[in-house]
Design a protein around this motif. Structure first.
Motif, short mmCIF file in Angstrom:
data_model
loop_
_atom_site.label_atom_id
_atom_site.label_comp_id
_atom_site.label_asym_id
_atom_site.label_seq_id
_atom_site.Cartn_x
_atom_site.Cartn_y
_atom_site.Cartn_z
N ILE A 204 5.08 3.09 11.60
CA ILE A 204 3.96 3.06 10.65
C ILE A 204 3.63 1.61 10.36
N ASN A 205 2.56 1.14 10.95
CA ASN A 205 2.18 -0.26 10.84
C ASN A 205 1.81 -0.63 9.39
N ARG A 206 2.38 -1.71 8.92
CA ARG A 206 2.15 -2.12 7.53
C ARG A 206 0.69 -2.51 7.28
N ALA A 207 0.15 -3.34 8.14
CA ALA A 207 -1.19 -3.86 7.91
C ALA A 207 -2.24 -2.75 7.87
N ARG A 208 -2.05 -1.72 8.71
CA ARG A 208 -3.05 -0.66 8.81
C ARG A 208 -2.84 0.49 7.83
N SER A 209 -1.65 0.58 7.25
CA SER A 209 -1.37 1.73 6.38
C SER A 209 -1.27 1.37 4.91
N SER A 210 -1.33 0.08 4.59
CA SER A 210 -1.15 -0.33 3.19
C SER A 210 -2.38 -1.05 2.68
N GLN A 211 -2.50 -1.10 1.37
CA GLN A 211 -3.64 -1.78 0.76
C GLN A 211 -3.41 -3.28 0.62
N ASP A 212 -2.13 -3.66 0.51
CA ASP A 212 -1.83 -5.08 0.31
C ASP A 212 -1.30 -5.77 1.56
N GLY A 213 -1.34 -5.06 2.70
CA GLY A 213 -0.86 -5.65 3.94
C GLY A 213 0.63 -5.54 4.12
N TRP A 214 1.34 -4.95 3.15
CA TRP A 214 2.79 -4.84 3.26
C TRP A 214 3.33 -3.50 2.78
N THR A 215 3.05 -3.12 1.54
CA THR A 215 3.68 -1.95 0.93
C THR A 215 3.08 -0.64 1.44
N ARG A 216 3.92 0.14 2.11
CA ARG A 216 3.50 1.44 2.61
C ARG A 216 3.98 2.55 1.69
N GLU A 217 3.33 3.69 1.75
CA GLU A 217 3.83 4.91 1.11
C GLU A 217 4.29 5.84 2.22
N ILE A 218 5.59 6.19 2.19
CA ILE A 218 6.20 6.96 3.27
C ILE A 218 6.92 8.17 2.69
N GLY A 219 6.74 9.31 3.31
CA GLY A 219 7.43 10.52 2.88
C GLY A 219 8.27 11.09 4.02
N LEU A 220 9.38 11.72 3.67
CA LEU A 220 10.26 12.35 4.65
C LEU A 220 10.67 13.73 4.15
N TYR A 221 10.71 14.70 5.04
CA TYR A 221 11.31 16.00 4.76
C TYR A 221 12.58 16.10 5.60
N LEU A 222 13.73 16.23 4.94
CA LEU A 222 15.00 16.31 5.64
C LEU A 222 15.53 17.73 5.62
N PRO A 223 15.72 18.35 6.78
CA PRO A 223 16.33 19.68 6.81
C PRO A 223 17.84 19.58 6.58
#
Length: 457
Positions: A76-95
């Motif tokens: 998940i590229n930081r620059a393309r997925s975040s508003q500030d060029g760094w902080t991403r929002e990431i979710g995980l579902y763990l079985p």
């Protein structure tokens, strides 16, 4: 802001399809192949069995979680997925087999991952579906051949840690490694074989975890090379292996105290430019997580109060260190040599390379620096502080000058990267290792100057 969510499936019959919560993009993908888990987990189980180890259920699930963290972190590229060029929002579902047993770990996980990578993480648990893909962990009674676990990255610190532990001989060490690209994995293998050759009577063993391959994870975003989540996978692998013991065990993470604290060289490096992969606060969160999951491991750094130079000077087998140190790799981006048309594994100008060079100068009475650097002689190089070759050198110059002007600021500096409230009994030691580490770098920088091309325009 969009949250990018990974939702792994357990075979074609797994109908798990969570509804988006707000602005979420969910990627569902199968992690089973021929009845076995992908992402390197099948290999890890097989290698651990050769050491007579079978992980607990939570140990197994923790490694699965870590592979998902690594996957998200690198895809998940930081620059393309975040508003500030760094902080991403990431979710995980763990079985997991028992979501209720994992729920107390949720706030710990999200807090430690936020601290480690600088992103906003959401980790949720859902029931494991079917028997396919889940290894029978309650097999025959097995007694592992080891009673302690140590990380072996292929760097100089992990090399010294391995030599010291094997020479001490009071524990049966199981080494764990994460195989990245070929620029790291081959030297790592060669270094391990050469370093342990002198200890065949101790029968050292190693688990080398392969990098899992998953295609088309949010392909429109592209990959990410900051890889801040790598240490989560590394330590999870050690916990996975150690969970087979069923008794308390140490997880050794050999790292010099200066790089462990990683005090930012100036104010601009505080967040995205300051890694926290071995920070004391992060280790406390790991131990809190392992306790919550019933895994009796304790993450610890035997060299938290040692500089890299002191580690060289105090290595218990300098003869072995001399024969092997040249194969170790400390560079932050060893693979970049290919892009620059060079076979030299060290750039010579990143922060870890500067600390390595300073350490060998400190340890010159033990051995000369055997490293091959793409920038051989910084004193005769045009070190422009506005580009990558001079940036870190200028950063150290700036930090050292601040300390010269007011040495009493050392205590405030070591708090810059993260909380130390759980280490109040070690504050003097942490101050000391930071000061001595910076003195090592200062001695190396003597005669080296940086320039700023911007000042000439």
């Amino acid at each position: 802001m969009t949250r990018y969510v990974l939702a792994p499936l357990l075979g074609p019959s797994d109908a798990f399809d969570p509804a988006p919560r707000g602005d979420e993009r969910i990627h569902r993908f199968d992690i089973l192949h021929d009845g076995h888990l992908r992402l390197g987990i099948k290999s890890a189980l097989s290698q651990l069995r050769k050491a007579e180890g079978v992980p607990t259920g939570h140990g197994f699930e923790l490694l699965l979680l870590a592979t998902l963290v690594s996957l998200a972190d690198t895809r998940i590229n930081r620059a393309r997925s975040s508003q500030d060029g760094w902080t991403r929002e990431i979710g995980l579902y763990l079985p997991v087999s028992d979501p209720a047993s994992w729920n107390p770990a949720k706030p710990i996980l999200e807090r430690m991952l936020r601290f480690l990578t600088g992103d906003l993480w959401t980790v949720d648990f859902r029931p494991w579906v079917g028997d396919l893909g889940r290894t029978r962990l309650q097999g025959r009674l097995m007694i592992p051949t080891f009673n302690a676990v140590s990380l072996f990255s292929g760097g100089l610190d992990s090399l010294i840690g391995a030599i010291d532990k094997l020479e001490d001989g009071t524990e049966n060490i199981y080494f764990v490694s994460h195989k990245a690209d070929g620029a790291i994995s081959k030297p790592q293998n060669d270094l391990y074989d050469l370093a342990t050759r002198n200890f065949r009577n101790r029968f050292p063993m190693r688990l080398a975890f392969p990098t899992g391959k998953v295609q088309d994870v949010f392909p429109e975003l592209g990959g990410e090379n900051s890889t801040r989540g790598r240490s989560f996978l590394f330590i999870a692998l050690a916990a996975f292996a150690g969970s087979a013991l069923g008794t308390p065990f140490p997880i050794y993470v050999p790292e010099n105290g200066l790089i462990s604290l990683n005090v930012p060289l100036d104010a601009t490096r505080l967040a995205s430019n300051s890694t926290r992969t071995t920070h004391p606060f992060y280790f406390h969160r790991w131990n809190e997580l392992l306790t919550t999951l019933g895994i009796a491991g304790t993450v610890q750094n035997p060299y938290w109060d040692k500089t890299k130079g002191e580690m060289i000077l105090e290595c218990s087998r300098p003869d072995i260190l001399k024969a092997t140190a040249g194969l170790s790799i400390s560079c932050a981006k060893p693979a970049h040599g290919r892009w620059e048309g060079s076979s030299e594994p060290h750039c010579g100008y990143c922060l870890p390379c500067i600390i390595r060079r300073a350490a060998f100068l400190k340890g010159a009475e033990v051995m000369a620096d055997p490293s091959r650097y793409r920038m051989q002689d910084p004193a005769n190089s045009d070190l422009d502080s506005t580009n990558k070759k001079g940036e870190q050198y200028r950063g150290f110059e700036y930090a050292i000058e601040r300390l010269r002007q007011d040495p009493t600021r050392t205590r405030s500096f070591i708090y810059k990267t993260g909380p130390l409230v759980e280490d109040l009994d070690k504050i003097e030691g942490l101050e000391g290792v930071y000061s001595r580490g910076m003195e090592e770098v200062k001695a190396f920088l003597k005669g080296i100057e940086t320039i700023s091309s911007e000042a000439d325009t």
